[in-house]
Design an enzyme around this catalytic site. Structure first.
Site, PDB file in Angstrom:
ATOM      1  N   ARG B  98       0.818  -1.215   0.000  1.00 19.93           N
ATOM      2  CA  ARG B  98       0.000   0.000   0.000  1.00 19.93           C
ATOM      3  C   ARG B  98       0.860   1.278   0.000  1.00 19.93           C
ATOM      4  O   ARG B  98       0.572   2.237  -0.724  1.00 19.93           O
ATOM      5  CB  ARG B  98      -0.908  -0.019   1.238  1.00 19.93           C
ATOM      6  CG  ARG B  98      -1.969   1.045   1.278  1.00 19.93           C
ATOM      7  CD  ARG B  98      -3.122   0.801   0.300  1.00 19.93           C
ATOM      8  NE  ARG B  98      -2.964   1.536  -0.931  1.00 19.93           N
ATOM      9  CZ  ARG B  98      -3.329   1.072  -2.111  1.00 19.93           C
ATOM     10  NH1 ARG B  98      -3.873  -0.109  -2.252  1.00 19.93           N
ATOM     11  NH2 ARG B  98      -3.121   1.790  -3.183  1.00 19.93           N
ATOM     12  N   LYS B 133       2.340  25.112  -4.109  1.00 23.76           N
ATOM     13  CA  LYS B 133       1.059  24.510  -3.693  1.00 23.76           C
ATOM     14  C   LYS B 133       1.136  22.983  -3.790  1.00 23.76           C
ATOM     15  O   LYS B 133       0.406  22.350  -4.557  1.00 23.76           O
ATOM     16  CB  LYS B 133      -0.068  25.067  -4.553  1.00 23.76           C
ATOM     17  CG  LYS B 133      -0.255  26.569  -4.354  1.00 23.76           C
ATOM     18  CD  LYS B 133      -1.354  27.149  -5.215  1.00 23.76           C
ATOM     19  CE  LYS B 133      -1.483  28.652  -4.933  1.00 23.76           C
ATOM     20  NZ  LYS B 133      -2.498  29.304  -5.774  1.00 23.76           N
ATOM     21  N   LYS B 165       5.947  40.208  -3.326  1.00 22.11           N
ATOM     22  CA  LYS B 165       4.503  40.248  -3.520  1.00 22.11           C
ATOM     23  C   LYS B 165       3.938  41.580  -3.025  1.00 22.11           C
ATOM     24  O   LYS B 165       4.641  42.398  -2.440  1.00 22.11           O
ATOM     25  CB  LYS B 165       3.844  39.086  -2.770  1.00 22.11           C
ATOM     26  CG  LYS B 165       4.299  37.719  -3.264  1.00 22.11           C
ATOM     27  CD  LYS B 165       3.367  36.641  -2.709  1.00 22.11           C
ATOM     28  CE  LYS B 165       3.743  35.286  -3.298  1.00 22.11           C
ATOM     29  NZ  LYS B 165       2.700  34.289  -3.041  1.00 22.11           N
ATOM     30  N   GLU B 194       5.743  40.082  -8.285  1.00 16.03           N
ATOM     31  CA  GLU B 194       4.390  39.681  -8.684  1.00 16.03           C
ATOM     32  C   GLU B 194       3.543  40.926  -8.903  1.00 16.03           C
ATOM     33  O   GLU B 194       3.504  41.809  -8.051  1.00 16.03           O
ATOM     34  CB  GLU B 194       3.783  38.816  -7.567  1.00 16.03           C
ATOM     35  CG  GLU B 194       2.375  38.340  -7.858  1.00 16.03           C
ATOM     36  CD  GLU B 194       1.761  37.585  -6.674  1.00 16.03           C
ATOM     37  OE1 GLU B 194       2.339  36.572  -6.251  1.00 16.03           O
ATOM     38  OE2 GLU B 194       0.728  38.057  -6.159  1.00 16.03           O
ATOM     39  N   ASP B 215       0.012  37.963 -12.373  1.00 10.75           N
ATOM     40  CA  ASP B 215      -0.888  37.120 -11.605  1.00 10.75           C
ATOM     41  C   ASP B 215      -2.343  37.389 -11.948  1.00 10.75           C
ATOM     42  O   ASP B 215      -2.808  38.533 -11.846  1.00 10.75           O
ATOM     43  CB  ASP B 215      -0.651  37.376 -10.101  1.00 10.75           C
ATOM     44  CG  ASP B 215      -1.390  36.369  -9.255  1.00 10.75           C
ATOM     45  OD1 ASP B 215      -1.377  35.171  -9.604  1.00 10.75           O
ATOM     46  OD2 ASP B 215      -1.989  36.778  -8.249  1.00 10.75           O
TER      47      ASP B 215
END
Lengths: 276, 276, 276, 276, 276, 276
Positions: B98, B133, B165, B194, B215
């Site tokens: 597994r 992410k 940012k 950004e 963005d």
């Protein structure tokens, strides 16, 4: 109801992975004593799961931060809902942003997909279960998210439930021998047997299984098994379950339907952290 | 090219999660000296990624097992292809089943989705990038799977790349001030900024950014930015990229397109282990 | 059938505890290339348990050592029997002496005491079980030693078995409510209820418990419970069980007898390592 | 006077062993906000040791719990005495019950057995010492319990005391050579030599040992050694010491008597936690 | 701006190394409830670095201690200056004395030596950089001390900066090929090339390096390289830099000078803890 | 003679610090199957210490590498001497280069400085000792290097030697009381007392100390103490010892001289790894 150290050990590793020896952008640009408020905002509709883990993230970074949950796990949140607020050191908030979102987005994704399955079987007797097909090292969090989404947990691992599979039966000779061998050494657990034909099902039934998993069988076969079992055993349908076919399976009268997809293929919920 | 201890520490935790104090079914039913051969079989078409991690799983369980890879990472495998074989103690094979599948299915899922994005932008200048992410604690594995799928890696964490940012700019007053502050203290890294408007883009361009991330901007805006930049900076499109819109974005002439979905929303590839 | 890392992590800590920054006597007196043979010798009669853990001790210290088991776990060894031999670097053998003996002596002590209880109940239906009253951090080893001694394992921890106690019943209002609440959320486990009066026993029986633990009840009361249950549930006697009273309890017809003493109060077996 | 991290690392592992991914009974039956008070109650007479470690258990589970010690370590408690109280979340109290009792029962058992030996030698010059025959990974706790019971600690491990044994002497050729070799490289430690005949004792005495351990020698032989030493060295009796023979050994005038049994064969004290 | 767990994990290990199973002198002589005040005092002139890590030391030992910093990192302290005060349990203060001093003395030594190099190059364009020649496992602390001393950090490790060395160039065939290979796979990092001849320098310049490290070259050669580069690349001098030659190197117009000695050969600052 | 796990745990952390998620330069430029030979070369004269730790570095990275030591620890190596060779995967060799050099350079620096002190006192009775002023977390390695350089080890930590300092004496009232308190509870260790006046020295002498540390006293005072002690105790000079004054101190007839500088202020030896 776990011990806090398990959660914090996982979160600690997630933070180390993302932050390493420091946030080289923020260190240059944000003063040590700068303060901010930030909000976790839903960017789509979903079932919220894991919001308290965000709190753990911040506690590990900086006990001086204040984290306030504005929605509870299990809530069906809508786009633009504010889920939580965090205030305190700007640097600390930025350090925890990505790790907390990565956890929250995944768990909310799992809860949401689980709920979609649960809704599909409403009105039938069937309950939705998860499997061991979880993200490595996140099982305790993902099984929690399944419960938040209205699902049930199957065994946690190889250590807390008996499941006799094909290979086990071949090794001992027959389903009966396998069940007897277990009964002779384990008196406290229910015994589940996995079958993929009605013939094997009949054997398992006779051999005295407590639960029988019908693996990759058609709705029609499952229905036959339900009729043959006459309520004497619990029946679990498994394998190839999708949102498209789950209701047909549920209508057969099966007790449980286990779905690997709720943990291995859930898309992340869309959430962002906005500094105000 | 990591150090082996990182992989084995992760795999160790995944095994402990699944096996705990032991496989209570197998211990009762399979004799200690039973031997088997088993095969990893594709149940659908996908790009294979992470097959050598299965080897690590088995090395940690039982150095006496023999693991043979039959397909290389990056191969487009077809349903029913045999990916690898493992032979030796039946108990040991079942212990690793597994955990090895959970790793292999997820990474192959990531590689496959990445490849789908890469194919969409073929013929354009744009390269597909990943983001931060990723699944908590699996980033090094998932970024590897992105490369296997033909994608490129963005910064690994907050520690190995400068990304200015909105919040950073607000804190210092202007894009120019932010870039200058970084340049005064970090001489070795490229500086990425950004932006989400053309106005902010123009400022970043003037302020001397090395890379500008556009963005959540429309293909049209991105195209304008490409024209305005005249090749002086690298341009990255980010935010809301899907298989449906990625080609339009790519055609704008942008250099990079970063896609969170390749790691946060890839469905697992379908793979099973069959004992023969 | 655990994963090797669990054993080696425990043994590693035991070695660090004993050896610290080094054996200051041996470093001065034994040359680095000195070689020896040594034998593990029983100094009294007992049931051997854990001999393979001695191998783990030496593997962690020096892979160049050769360890040969001469008796198997479960053997009733006699005073002066040679249990195992180890040969190789004298320094390495001395480093592992105490840690390996401390493990082997304790586990053999547990197996021996368990066997004494098992012998007492021979000819009855009753099986001897252990409890969670184990040495902190050694539970997996001690539960193994119980099995070696002919005993059975009760649940491993709070996570792999349902046991409803007094406090749980008080919290929900009645045994019936407690069992129903569990059944509504956990479909895969047997439910055990602890009672200490016949009245409580009757309630548990009616409420549909799968197993009932008769805690600190007299042989007479236990016999009544056996009669009342008519084989519909499994019955476990627990609390205050000694070598003196265990046979009387067993004769009542109870299914299981759980004994804390086998793990919390076993005297160590007497074993020594002799360098030849 | 250790650092807190050592205690908490041990307790953490004990909790993880017992609780794993959670208490599946309590999670279903006890509400998250339920509150209780509970008492640690002696079920027999013994010397209390380790009560503050119960506090560590609860701190790690839930900082919101309140733990109050009602008896100090070293107290001779009587059956039914209340040793401590804990109040707060019912769930948290139940999570810590078994781990805290397992530690407390073992340590109190060690202290009690030690005290029994100490009482036996009262009025003589002899002091009771422990050995390295301790429970693996619990040595720091058990050596503490020995002190609580009125005993003394021998060296903690191989790293903090010189003890020349048979094998060391054989390796170098003679006791004299062994002592000289140590003196040439270690100037800060006392040198202890183990002997098991009066002949070997005489050699050790001449060779200038600081302490001589008389291993497995009769009371008569020990007495002779005491006379021969004329107070020039410290003498330690060791090997085969029991409650039956310890006083005879003590009367010989020996300085120390070391007893493996106080740590390797102490029966657990009987203690329970009652929720009120 | 790291996560606190990294600092505390390092400090924890330093404490375990020094304290082990306890301070055997202090336990005997200082009562548990004794209280003291102590001061960290400079015994010579130096640049202070790492004073807040002393706070971490005490937090891990005893949260009841009060630590007050009286001088900030970066201060040029004078002999007899009081740097910090700590008050509370005498035992706890003594436990943390050596570990805190060992950290503080080393880091202040690093900062002081760095500052000496920085002062030497004042008035030139050159900035002082560190290298990867740091104390194993202390890199994050030592790189911090370099910044405190007015220096700059080169890449943290192999993972966060591109540095093409001789062996890399040989492996691919030419500097140009090496740079192209990197550009094809890593779009976000600056590329630094190490050269040790003017010929190699010219190649690296043509091949488009972002930064060129002039390794072990004479001031004269470096000056030539500065002239040839016409400001198109950043130039770093490295290798054999001492306080004696650094100013000559700096006057060549080179951008950066990296000095291994600031971390690998700094003498400890002299600091003591006085209990008052 | 430590257990291998201690060395490998330290080396593992050093590698993780340097390599992180991978060597981004080498991964791009060196093929996976490239092979090389490399040599460790002395760039100056020094005493070699720690060469076998380089082997540990490579074992952890890649068991396929071959490491051959060409000089033993303790050798006085000359500039350009080859110390060891390593051959195998080029990638693996490059991964281990910096970590192995950082360890080897530091330890050889410690051994070399120690040897310089040892040479200065030749012909006198005095032996050179180290202190606890070591690099945090490297003490076991640095104390080893001191021995390689001909020095002796003082206590390893607070746990394995009694050293009564000023604060301890103040707490109990007098040196005599302090020594008596220790003797009453610790029978196995020698007792060392630190003094910094002849008056305190006389007290310690009378009170029965085994060793007296003369802290920061002049050669003249030390000589007086030597005369007063008449060989009844061991005398250790400490504090402010340098290469300039150590011989004068040694000539006083003192037994030991302990020098913090050998570990806290040794400059790294100059060593490089050349790929051939």
């Amino acid at each position: 109801m776990e011990i806090p150290s398990q959660v914090s050990a996982f979160v600690q590793r997630a933070l180390e992975e993302d932050i390493g020896h420091g946030d080289i952008t923020t260190t240059c640009l944000i003063r040590e004593n700068a303060r901010s408020r930030a909000a976790y905002i839903a960017k789509s509709d979903f079932i919220l799961a894991g919001i308290h883990f965000c709190n753990t993230v911040y506690e590990l970074i900086d006990p001086g931060l204040r984290f306030i949950m504005l929605a509870k796990d299990g809530t069906h949140v809508r786009k633009n809902d504010i889920l939580a607020k965090v205030s305190g050191s700007t640097r600390s908030i930025l350090l925890g942003e990505r790790a907390s979102l990565n956890i929250l987005q995944r768990l909310s994704g799992v809860a949401t997909l689980t709920m979609n399955f649960v809704k599909k079987v409403r009105g039938t007797k069937a309950k939705i279960f998860d499997t061991r097909k979880t993200t490595p090292c996140m099982r305790f969090m993902e099984k929690y998210a399944v419960r938040v989404g209205g699902g049930n947990n199957h065994r946690f691992g190889l250590f807390d439930g008996i499941l006799i599979k094909d290979n086990h039966i071949k090794a001992v000779g027959s389903t009966k021998k396998a069940i007897d061998a277990i009964r002779g050494r384990n008196h406290l657990s229910k015994i589940e047997v996995e079958v993929n034909t009605l013939k094997a099902f009949t054997e398992a039934l006779k051999a005295g299984a407590d639960i029988i998993m019908l693996d990759n069988m058609t709705a029609k076969e499952i229905e036959q098994a339900v009729n043959m079992s006459k309520g004497k055993v619990l029946l679990e349908a498994s394998g190839g379950i999708t949102l498209d076919n789950v209701r047909d399976i549920a209508k057969t009268g099966v007790d449980f339907i286990s779905v690997g997809a709720v943990t291995h293929s859930a898309a992340a919920a869309d959430i962002s952290l906005k500094i105000q």
